[in-house]
Design a protein around this motif. Structure first.
Motif, short mmCIF file in Angstrom:
data_model
loop_
_atom_site.label_atom_id
_atom_site.label_comp_id
_atom_site.label_asym_id
_atom_site.label_seq_id
_atom_site.Cartn_x
_atom_site.Cartn_y
_atom_site.Cartn_z
N THR A 346 36.77 39.37 36.86
CA THR A 346 36.60 39.56 38.16
C THR A 346 35.08 40.27 39.15
OG1 THR A 346 36.89 41.28 36.51
CG2 THR A 346 39.25 41.02 37.17
N ASP A 364 41.74 35.39 36.13
CA ASP A 364 41.81 37.43 36.55
C ASP A 364 40.83 36.24 37.64
OD1 ASP A 364 41.90 39.92 38.09
OD2 ASP A 364 42.06 40.57 36.26
N SER A 366 40.80 39.22 40.82
CA SER A 366 41.18 40.26 41.25
C SER A 366 39.43 40.81 41.80
CB SER A 366 41.21 40.99 40.71
OG SER A 366 42.86 41.10 39.72
N ARG A 385 45.30 35.94 39.92
CA ARG A 385 45.29 36.58 40.78
C ARG A 385 44.34 36.60 41.04
NH1 ARG A 385 46.16 42.53 36.45
NH2 ARG A 385 46.09 43.06 39.20
N ASP A 387 44.09 39.42 43.33
CA ASP A 387 44.56 41.25 44.37
C ASP A 387 43.23 41.46 44.45
OD1 ASP A 387 46.70 40.68 43.02
OD2 ASP A 387 46.39 42.36 41.38
N GLY A 388 42.91 41.72 46.42
CA GLY A 388 41.50 42.15 46.52
C GLY A 388 40.81 40.72 46.95
N ARG A 397 47.08 29.95 47.10
CA ARG A 397 47.02 30.91 46.12
C ARG A 397 48.97 30.24 45.67
NH1 ARG A 397 46.12 36.59 47.48
NH2 ARG A 397 44.27 36.78 49.26
#
Length: 397
Positions: A346, A364, A366, A385, A387-388, A397
């Motif tokens: 992240t 992850d 993100s 993930r 996200d953002g 993706r």
């Protein structure tokens, strides 16, 4: 008036007697101090003479006589430290050509009198050295055992720890040595040879160990190297399990095959270090500098690398299961064929990173920056993930 004067005469006589007694005591004290200093000088000269004897028993007598002088006369400790240090360097010097490589089964130990001197120096009273330093630079101390639990000389108080802080051990040969409970804080250990040595509860904080050889050395557990400099050092296959290496400088060091399981490398500098095939399972590397480090095939499972600098680092085929790389800088890093299982990335910077043929399972990413990152042939499975995330390549993706 005459009566009053007559009455005061006994008091004046007593005061005069007291003054005379004080002056006599003072004179006696001065004479005793001079005699004591002369006695110490004679003892020192006799002890130094004994060090040159052909008889080992006589030399031992000289060594322990100098130890007693350090206990009895703090002002003479600096001279004793210098004499005993010179004794070790003279009687156990490393040849300029060095020694031949040692065999695994070969057992060595320094002369017993040299080992006794090292024990005396390490157990000396603290805070009385003045400007003198224990100087064992270039000494042959292979196989030496220096333990804080060693039996002290008869009549000496027990020593809780041994102190060689700020000592000079540059180019000393300590292969297969055993050091337990020794403080080497801020010691000068440039190019010291500690290959196959065993270090237990040793304090090497802020020591200068540039170019030191710690091949297959065992430093696990309680040994501390906080803030030490190990630039260009060799730690091939060294056991550094759970060792405290916070803020240590290991730039360009060789750590191939080293075991750093659970080691604390927070804020450490490992720029250009070679960590191929090393084990960093559960290691703490938060805010560490690993720029251009070689970590190919390293085991980084459960490692904590949050906010660390890994730009242009080689992480190809590394195992990063459950590792925390949140906020790490991995720009230009080589992650080809890396194995990432539930890895936390992240907010990480993966600009121009190469993740070709990497395995990403429930990773992850993100808020990560993926501009220019390559995922050719990468396998993404589970719940990866994004996200953002910024700059996610098409079709990823």
């Amino acid at each position: 008036m005459w009566l009053a004067l007559a009455a005061s005469l006994p008091g004046l006589a007593a005061l005069g007697a007291l003054l005379f007694t004080w002056m006599s005591v003072r004179q006696t004290g001065t004479e005793l101090r001079i005699a004591e200093e002369g006695q110490i000088t004679n003892r020192f000269n006799a002890a130094v003479a004994h060090l040159g004897s052909d008889s080992q028993d006589v030399r031992f007598g000289g060594i322990y006589a100098l130890e007693r002088i350090m206990q009895d006369s703090p002002r003479d400790q600096a001279r004793v430290v210098s004499v005993l240090s010179a004794y070790v360097r003279t009687h156990a010097g490393v040849p300029k050509s060095g020694f031949a490589p040692m065999k695994e089964s070969e057992k060595l130990s320094p002369p017993t009198d040299v080992e006794a001197v090292a024990q005396v120096l390490a157990g000396r009273p603290r805070g009385q050295d003045g400007r003198a330093k224990v100087d064992l630079a270039g000494a042959d101390l292979r196989g030496m055992e220096l333990r804080h639990d060693a039996a002290p000389p008869q009549g000496a108080p027990p020593v809780p720890r041994l102190f060689l802080d700020a000592a000079r051990l540059n180019q000393a040969d300590l292969r297969k040595a055993t050091l337990a409970g020794v403080d080497l804080n801020a010691a000068s250990c440039g190019r010291v040879n500690l290959a196959n040595a065993y270090l237990l509860d040793v304090d090497l904080d802020r020591a200068n160990m540039q170019g030191a050889d710690l091949t297959r050395a065992r430093l696990k557990g309680t040994t501390s190297l906080v803030g030490s400099y190990l630039g260009g050092a060799t730690l091939v296959e060294a056991d550094l399990t759970s060792t405290n290496l916070r803020q240590v400088d290991l730039r360009n060091a060789k750590l191939t095959g080293a075991d750093l399981t659970g080691a604390d490398l927070s804020g450490a500098t490992l720029a250009g270090a070679d960590l191929r095939n090393s084990t960093l399972y559960g290691a703490h590397l938060s805010k560490a500098n690993l720029i251009e480090a070689k970590l190919a095939r390293a085991d980084l499972r459960n490692a904590k690398l949050g906010a660390s600098s890994l730009s242009r680092a080689n992480l190809s085929r590394t195992r990063l299961w459950y590792a925390d790389l949140g906020g790490a800088n991995l720009s230009g890093a080589d992650l080809r064929g890396a194995d990432l299982l539930e890895t936390k990335l992240t907010g990480a910077n993966l600009t121009n990173a190469d993740l070709s043929k990497a395995f990403l399972v429930s990773v992850d990413l993100s808020g990560a920056i993926l501009t220019g990152a390559r995922f050719d042939g990468a396998v993404l499975s589970g719940s990866v993930r994004f996200d953002g995330a910024i700059g996610v390549p098409d079709g990823v993706r």
